[in-house]
Scaffold this motif. Sequence first.
Motif, mmCIF file in Angstrom:
data_model
loop_
_atom_site.group_PDB
_atom_site.id
_atom_site.type_symbol
_atom_site.label_atom_id
_atom_site.label_comp_id
_atom_site.label_asym_id
_atom_site.label_seq_id
_atom_site.Cartn_x
_atom_site.Cartn_y
_atom_site.Cartn_z
ATOM 1 N N MET A 119 9.940 -16.963 4.849
ATOM 2 C CA MET A 119 8.913 -16.161 5.501
ATOM 3 C C MET A 119 9.183 -14.667 5.327
ATOM 4 O O MET A 119 8.279 -13.898 5.103
ATOM 5 C CB MET A 119 8.861 -16.551 6.980
ATOM 6 N N ALA A 120 10.447 -14.298 5.433
ATOM 7 C CA ALA A 120 10.783 -12.882 5.291
ATOM 8 C C ALA A 120 10.454 -12.376 3.897
ATOM 9 O O ALA A 120 10.006 -11.245 3.739
ATOM 10 C CB ALA A 120 12.251 -12.658 5.614
ATOM 11 N N SER A 121 10.672 -13.211 2.895
ATOM 12 C CA SER A 121 10.383 -12.764 1.532
ATOM 13 C C SER A 121 8.877 -12.592 1.317
ATOM 14 O O SER A 121 8.455 -11.715 0.566
ATOM 15 C CB SER A 121 10.969 -13.723 0.501
ATOM 16 N N ALA A 122 8.059 -13.400 1.992
ATOM 17 C CA ALA A 122 6.604 -13.228 1.878
ATOM 18 C C ALA A 122 6.184 -11.906 2.500
ATOM 19 O O ALA A 122 5.334 -11.193 1.953
ATOM 20 C CB ALA A 122 5.881 -14.388 2.562
ATOM 21 N N ALA A 123 6.785 -11.545 3.625
ATOM 22 C CA ALA A 123 6.471 -10.263 4.265
ATOM 23 C C ALA A 123 6.924 -9.109 3.381
ATOM 24 O O ALA A 123 6.226 -8.091 3.270
ATOM 25 C CB ALA A 123 7.134 -10.183 5.639
ATOM 26 N N ARG A 124 8.067 -9.263 2.752
ATOM 27 C CA ARG A 124 8.557 -8.205 1.858
ATOM 28 C C ARG A 124 7.649 -8.053 0.643
ATOM 29 O O ARG A 124 7.407 -6.948 0.167
ATOM 30 C CB ARG A 124 9.981 -8.507 1.416
ATOM 31 N N ARG A 125 7.135 -9.182 0.123
ATOM 32 C CA ARG A 125 6.200 -9.107 -1.006
ATOM 33 C C ARG A 125 4.923 -8.395 -0.605
ATOM 34 O O ARG A 125 4.381 -7.594 -1.357
ATOM 35 C CB ARG A 125 5.883 -10.508 -1.536
ATOM 36 N N ARG A 126 4.420 -8.712 0.611
ATOM 37 C CA ARG A 126 3.206 -8.029 1.090
ATOM 38 C C ARG A 126 3.463 -6.540 1.245
ATOM 39 O O ARG A 126 2.628 -5.720 0.882
ATOM 40 C CB ARG A 126 2.737 -8.634 2.414
ATOM 41 N N LEU A 127 4.629 -6.180 1.796
ATOM 42 C CA LEU A 127 4.968 -4.769 1.951
ATOM 43 C C LEU A 127 5.048 -4.092 0.586
ATOM 44 O O LEU A 127 4.528 -2.993 0.398
ATOM 45 C CB LEU A 127 6.289 -4.613 2.703
ATOM 46 N N GLY A 128 5.675 -4.769 -0.378
ATOM 47 C CA GLY A 128 5.747 -4.219 -1.729
ATOM 48 C C GLY A 128 4.368 -4.025 -2.332
ATOM 49 O O GLY A 128 4.095 -3.019 -2.989
ATOM 50 N N GLY A 129 3.469 -4.974 -2.072
ATOM 51 C CA GLY A 129 2.100 -4.859 -2.574
ATOM 52 C C GLY A 129 1.354 -3.704 -1.924
ATOM 53 O O GLY A 129 0.594 -2.994 -2.585
ATOM 54 N N MET A 130 1.594 -3.501 -0.626
ATOM 55 C CA MET A 130 0.926 -2.391 0.069
ATOM 56 C C MET A 130 1.459 -1.049 -0.422
ATOM 57 O O MET A 130 0.697 -0.096 -0.604
ATOM 58 C CB MET A 130 1.102 -2.533 1.585
ATOM 59 N N VAL A 131 2.767 -0.965 -0.644
ATOM 60 C CA VAL A 131 3.356 0.268 -1.171
ATOM 61 C C VAL A 131 2.822 0.550 -2.563
ATOM 62 O O VAL A 131 2.477 1.695 -2.900
ATOM 63 C CB VAL A 131 4.905 0.173 -1.164
ATOM 64 N N GLU A 132 2.729 -0.492 -3.377
ATOM 65 C CA GLU A 132 2.189 -0.327 -4.736
ATOM 66 C C GLU A 132 0.737 0.136 -4.696
ATOM 67 O O GLU A 132 0.343 1.051 -5.432
ATOM 68 C CB GLU A 132 2.301 -1.644 -5.486
ATOM 69 N N LEU A 133 -0.069 -0.445 -3.806
ATOM 70 C CA LEU A 133 -1.471 -0.041 -3.683
ATOM 71 C C LEU A 133 -1.587 1.412 -3.230
ATOM 72 O O LEU A 133 -2.378 2.180 -3.780
ATOM 73 C CB LEU A 133 -2.210 -0.957 -2.705
ATOM 74 N N LEU A 134 -0.786 1.806 -2.240
ATOM 75 C CA LEU A 134 -0.790 3.198 -1.788
ATOM 76 C C LEU A 134 -0.414 4.128 -2.940
ATOM 77 O O LEU A 134 -1.023 5.183 -3.131
ATOM 78 C CB LEU A 134 0.173 3.384 -0.616
ATOM 79 N N GLY A 135 0.568 3.722 -3.727
ATOM 80 C CA GLY A 135 0.970 4.526 -4.873
ATOM 81 C C GLY A 135 -0.148 4.688 -5.889
ATOM 82 O O GLY A 135 -0.377 5.783 -6.415
ATOM 83 N N ILE A 136 -0.859 3.620 -6.159
ATOM 84 C CA ILE A 136 -1.974 3.682 -7.104
ATOM 85 C C ILE A 136 -3.061 4.613 -6.574
ATOM 86 O O ILE A 136 -3.596 5.444 -7.315
ATOM 87 C CB ILE A 136 -2.530 2.275 -7.382
ATOM 88 N N LEU A 137 -3.373 4.496 -5.281
ATOM 89 C CA LEU A 137 -4.399 5.361 -4.683
ATOM 90 C C LEU A 137 -3.999 6.836 -4.749
ATOM 91 O O LEU A 137 -4.819 7.702 -5.089
ATOM 92 C CB LEU A 137 -4.677 4.951 -3.242
ATOM 93 N N LEU A 138 -2.742 7.133 -4.440
ATOM 94 C CA LEU A 138 -2.284 8.522 -4.504
ATOM 95 C C LEU A 138 -2.289 9.043 -5.939
ATOM 96 O O LEU A 138 -2.634 10.198 -6.189
ATOM 97 C CB LEU A 138 -0.887 8.654 -3.898
ATOM 98 N N THR A 139 -1.911 8.182 -6.871
ATOM 99 C CA THR A 139 -1.916 8.592 -8.279
ATOM 100 C C THR A 139 -3.331 8.921 -8.745
ATOM 101 O O THR A 139 -3.558 9.943 -9.408
ATOM 102 C CB THR A 139 -1.309 7.480 -9.166
#
Length: 81
Positions: A1-21
């Motif tokens: 379960m923790a790894s799924a939450a970490r993957r979601r967090l990684g996906g959100m960070v990646e999305l924020l990065g794309i938006l800022l870029t």
Amino acid sequence: MASAARRRLGGMVELLGILLTVQGVGGFVNRVAGGESKSWFVQLHVLPESLHIPASIVLALVGGVLAFAGGSRRRKDSPRS
């Protein structure tokens, strides 16, 4: 379960990065090309004109770092088949 939450967090960070870029690169191109419109680039609406290009560069760089970090985290935490 923790790894799924970490993957979601990684996906959100990646999305924020794309938006800022996109905001940074688009705002930079808008200013360098001499665009009169502020379009949908946030920094062009909220900052004084003298800060448009520097802010666009910072947004693009921070966005690129976040996109890379988020993507790396997602790939590292994804289950291997």
